[in-house]
Design a protein around this motif. Structure first.
Motif, mmCIF file in Angstrom:
data_model
loop_
_atom_site.group_PDB
_atom_site.id
_atom_site.type_symbol
_atom_site.label_atom_id
_atom_site.label_comp_id
_atom_site.label_asym_id
_atom_site.label_seq_id
_atom_site.Cartn_x
_atom_site.Cartn_y
_atom_site.Cartn_z
ATOM 1 N N ALA A 1 0.855 -1.191 0.000
ATOM 2 C CA ALA A 1 0.000 0.000 0.000
ATOM 3 C C ALA A 1 0.884 1.232 0.000
ATOM 4 O O ALA A 1 1.961 1.230 0.613
ATOM 5 C CB ALA A 1 -0.904 0.012 1.244
ATOM 6 N N ASP A 2 0.469 2.245 -0.714
ATOM 7 C CA ASP A 2 1.185 3.530 -0.756
ATOM 8 C C ASP A 2 2.666 3.359 -1.110
ATOM 9 O O ASP A 2 3.537 4.003 -0.514
ATOM 10 C CB ASP A 2 1.054 4.264 0.586
ATOM 11 C CG ASP A 2 -0.401 4.494 0.972
ATOM 12 O OD1 ASP A 2 -1.224 4.686 0.048
ATOM 13 O OD2 ASP A 2 -0.719 4.452 2.166
ATOM 14 N N GLY A 3 2.950 2.472 -2.045
ATOM 15 C CA GLY A 3 4.330 2.301 -2.491
ATOM 16 C C GLY A 3 5.221 1.551 -1.514
ATOM 17 O O GLY A 3 6.434 1.490 -1.706
ATOM 18 N N PRO B 1 6.192 -1.584 -9.807
ATOM 19 C CA PRO B 1 7.574 -1.231 -9.488
ATOM 20 C C PRO B 1 7.852 -1.530 -8.025
ATOM 21 O O PRO B 1 7.006 -1.284 -7.171
ATOM 22 C CB PRO B 1 7.634 0.279 -9.757
ATOM 23 C CG PRO B 1 6.443 0.587 -10.588
ATOM 24 C CD PRO B 1 5.406 -0.443 -10.270
ATOM 25 N N GLY B 2 9.000 -2.070 -7.769
ATOM 26 C CA GLY B 2 9.343 -2.399 -6.377
ATOM 27 C C GLY B 2 9.233 -3.876 -6.095
ATOM 28 O O GLY B 2 9.853 -4.386 -5.169
ATOM 29 N N LEU C 1 10.483 -5.297 -2.677
ATOM 30 C CA LEU C 1 10.313 -6.660 -2.154
ATOM 31 C C LEU C 1 10.821 -7.633 -3.207
ATOM 32 O O LEU C 1 10.422 -7.564 -4.366
ATOM 33 C CB LEU C 1 8.833 -6.941 -1.876
ATOM 34 C CG LEU C 1 8.551 -8.340 -1.314
ATOM 35 C CD1 LEU C 1 8.830 -8.381 0.190
ATOM 36 C CD2 LEU C 1 7.096 -8.746 -1.565
ATOM 37 N N VAL C 2 11.696 -8.540 -2.801
ATOM 38 C CA VAL C 2 12.250 -9.521 -3.734
ATOM 39 C C VAL C 2 11.747 -10.908 -3.345
ATOM 40 O O VAL C 2 11.960 -11.358 -2.211
ATOM 41 C CB VAL C 2 13.794 -9.515 -3.712
ATOM 42 C CG1 VAL C 2 14.342 -10.521 -4.733
ATOM 43 C CG2 VAL C 2 14.346 -8.122 -3.987
ATOM 44 N N ALA D 1 18.967 -7.951 -9.903
ATOM 45 C CA ALA D 1 17.970 -7.374 -8.988
ATOM 46 C C ALA D 1 18.676 -6.570 -7.896
ATOM 47 O O ALA D 1 18.227 -5.471 -7.524
ATOM 48 C CB ALA D 1 17.107 -8.474 -8.369
ATOM 49 N N GLY D 2 19.798 -7.106 -7.412
ATOM 50 C CA GLY D 2 20.553 -6.403 -6.356
ATOM 51 C C GLY D 2 21.054 -5.050 -6.810
ATOM 52 O O GLY D 2 21.197 -4.124 -6.005
ATOM 53 N N GLN D 3 21.312 -4.895 -8.107
ATOM 54 C CA GLN D 3 21.731 -3.603 -8.660
ATOM 55 C C GLN D 3 20.564 -2.629 -8.782
ATOM 56 O O GLN D 3 20.767 -1.417 -8.862
ATOM 57 C CB GLN D 3 22.314 -3.801 -10.073
ATOM 58 C CG GLN D 3 23.596 -4.579 -10.121
ATOM 59 C CD GLN D 3 24.768 -3.806 -9.534
ATOM 60 O OE1 GLN D 3 24.722 -2.585 -9.422
ATOM 61 N NE2 GLN D 3 25.796 -4.525 -9.145
ATOM 62 N N ALA D 4 19.359 -3.182 -8.861
ATOM 63 C CA ALA D 4 18.199 -2.339 -9.190
ATOM 64 C C ALA D 4 17.387 -1.909 -7.970
ATOM 65 O O ALA D 4 16.755 -0.862 -7.987
ATOM 66 C CB ALA D 4 17.286 -3.093 -10.160
ATOM 67 N N VAL D 5 17.401 -2.704 -6.924
ATOM 68 C CA VAL D 5 16.512 -2.412 -5.774
ATOM 69 C C VAL D 5 16.959 -1.145 -5.050
ATOM 70 O O VAL D 5 18.132 -0.795 -5.079
ATOM 71 C CB VAL D 5 16.498 -3.590 -4.772
ATOM 72 C CG1 VAL D 5 15.729 -4.756 -5.350
ATOM 73 C CG2 VAL D 5 17.899 -3.995 -4.357
#
Ligand code: FDA
Length: 389
Positions: free
Chosen positions: A136-138, A355-356, A154-155, A385-389
């Protein structure tokens, strides 16, 4: 609710731990949550306790997926050579066993220790059942054990359902569905195949192994096949199983080293020999006996017509078995299928529509061949993913 972390990673297997280290080293506040009491349990038991941690021949076309090209980007950005350099930097000795497969000289636990060292900046909560995940709310909120945590990223790294006794679950699929991701139907892969009663003759061969080329509905694999009391196993069969579908045959070339016409040549060289004896020169004895009994050509080679021998050659190099199943998720090294790749960004593993949210490792519909390819996918997808989070 106040944000407590930048990234929450669900699952402390190879993919989750590796992603945690990459993100933590970029200064992200990382929390890894796993219900198992120790991290990286599959790593510890992998490769007979020595972890086949990558394959130098890694390439996207050695992965099974509804869209195999999806894996190309991550595998290209974080390569087998990159992981080997990390292993070397940690002073872990390794060797190539066969077919590009790299194993630790010592214990697979060295790989877990390396991943934990790399992820030292991350908080790792083990033995924590995940009770709820909301968005919720990003912000994603995860309720686990008697705590909760909140983060904008969240991965999902909880793997697939293979080997439930090690804590494997279908959690990734349930969570993915809840957040609008599609699931490609999961099925056990790299798994022994079972044979029905009418193939009982072959069960008598339990324990016999031979180098063959085995093929499901995909490429042929030249490796050892092993007859078991339930059916077929060994690396060649495990590889073929990843491409096998119910009610389809598995085709086995029992004589991959014989050139066309070899039985005609044997007829000229040994006219008085029986087929059983000729096969015995090319195959393990018990296997030669079982195949000769099935072919049922009792007379001497000299009395068998050339056309008959050509037909026998054809049968031996494309012997069809119709398995009635597999030994299931309890025995499967991996799972084919999982979170569908078409909803993920191949450069980051992020969900295109949310996103996220990220998914990495075996949870995703990318499954490697036997031989270190699955860990390389865990590292490569975890890295991007580790580069992007
Ligand atoms: P992985 O399954 O490793 O990790 C998922 C984590 O999520 C686990 O720690 C689990 O406890 C946790 N989890 C699951 N459900 C959860 C829930 N509901 N709540 C909280 N946590 C949850 N590959 C290879 O390349 N070389 C090899 O030598 C081998 N050998 C091998 C041997 C055996 C016996 C098996 C079973 C598998 C292999 N593999 C292999 C395959 C390899 O182990 C596998 O592909 C990777 O471990 C996948 O890594 P992941 O991190 O994606 O999932």
């Amino acid at each position: 609710m106040a944000q407590t972390h930048d990234v929450i990673i669900l699952g402390a297997g190879g993919a989750g731990l590796f992603c945690a280290g990459i993100a933590a080293r970029r200064g992200r506040r990382v929390l890894v949550i796993d219900h198992a009491p120790e991290p990286g349990r599959k790593i510890v038991i992998s490769g007979g306790g020595r972890c086949n941690f990558t394959n130098v021949d890694t390439s996207w076309d050695r992965y099974v997926s509804a869209n195999p090209r999806f894996a190309r980007s991550a595998l290209g950005r974080y390569t087998a050579q990159d992981f080997i350099a990390l292993v070397d930097a940690h002073g872990i000795a390794w060797h190539e066993k066969t077919l590009g497969q790299l194993f630790c000289d010592g214990s697979a636990r060295q790989i877990v220790a390396m991943l934990l060292h790399e992820a030292a900046g991350a908080e790792i909560a083990l033995g924590s059942a995940i009770r709820d995940v909301t968005h919720a709310d990003g912000q994603f909120t995860v309720v686990f054990g008697d705590r909760h945590a909140t983060a904008p990223s969240l991965v999902i790294a909880t793997g697939g359902p293979s080997i439930p006794k090690l804590g494997a679950t279908s959690f990734a699929y349930d969570l993915g569905r809840r957040f609008g991701l599609k699931i490609v139907e999961p099925r056990p892969a790299l798994v022994p195949l079972t044979l029905p009663g009418e193939e009982a003759l072959f069960r008598e061969l339990s324990g016999v192994a031979a180098t063959v080329v085995a093929r499901g509905d995909g490429p042929g694999f030249r490796e050892a096949a092993l007859f078991t009391h339930r059916g077929l196993s060994g690396p060649a069969i495990l590889q073929a199983s990843s491409y096998w579908r119910h009610r389809q045959p598995v085709t086995i070339d029992f004589v991959p080293d014989q050139s066309p016409g070899w039985l005609l040549a044997a007829k000229r060289a040994r006219p008085r020999a029986g087929l059983r004896s000729v096969l015995g020169a090319a195959l393990p004895d018990r296997l030669a006996e079982a195949l000769a009994a099935r072919i049922d050509a009792p007379s001497e080679m000299a009395n068998l017509r050339d056309a008959t021998l050509s037909e026998i050659e054809r049968r031996l190099s494309a012997w069809q078995f119709l398995p009635n199943g597999t030994e299931g998720f309890a025995k499967a090294e991996v799972t084919v299928g999982g979170i569908a790749t078409d909803a993920l960004n191949q450069k980051t593993m992020a969900a295109k529509h949310l996103p996220g949210l990220y998914a990495i490792g075996e949870a995703v519909d990318v499954t490697g061949w036997l031989g270190g390819y699955n860990f390389q996918w865990a590292w490569s997808s975890g890295w991007v993913a580790g580069q992007a989070v």
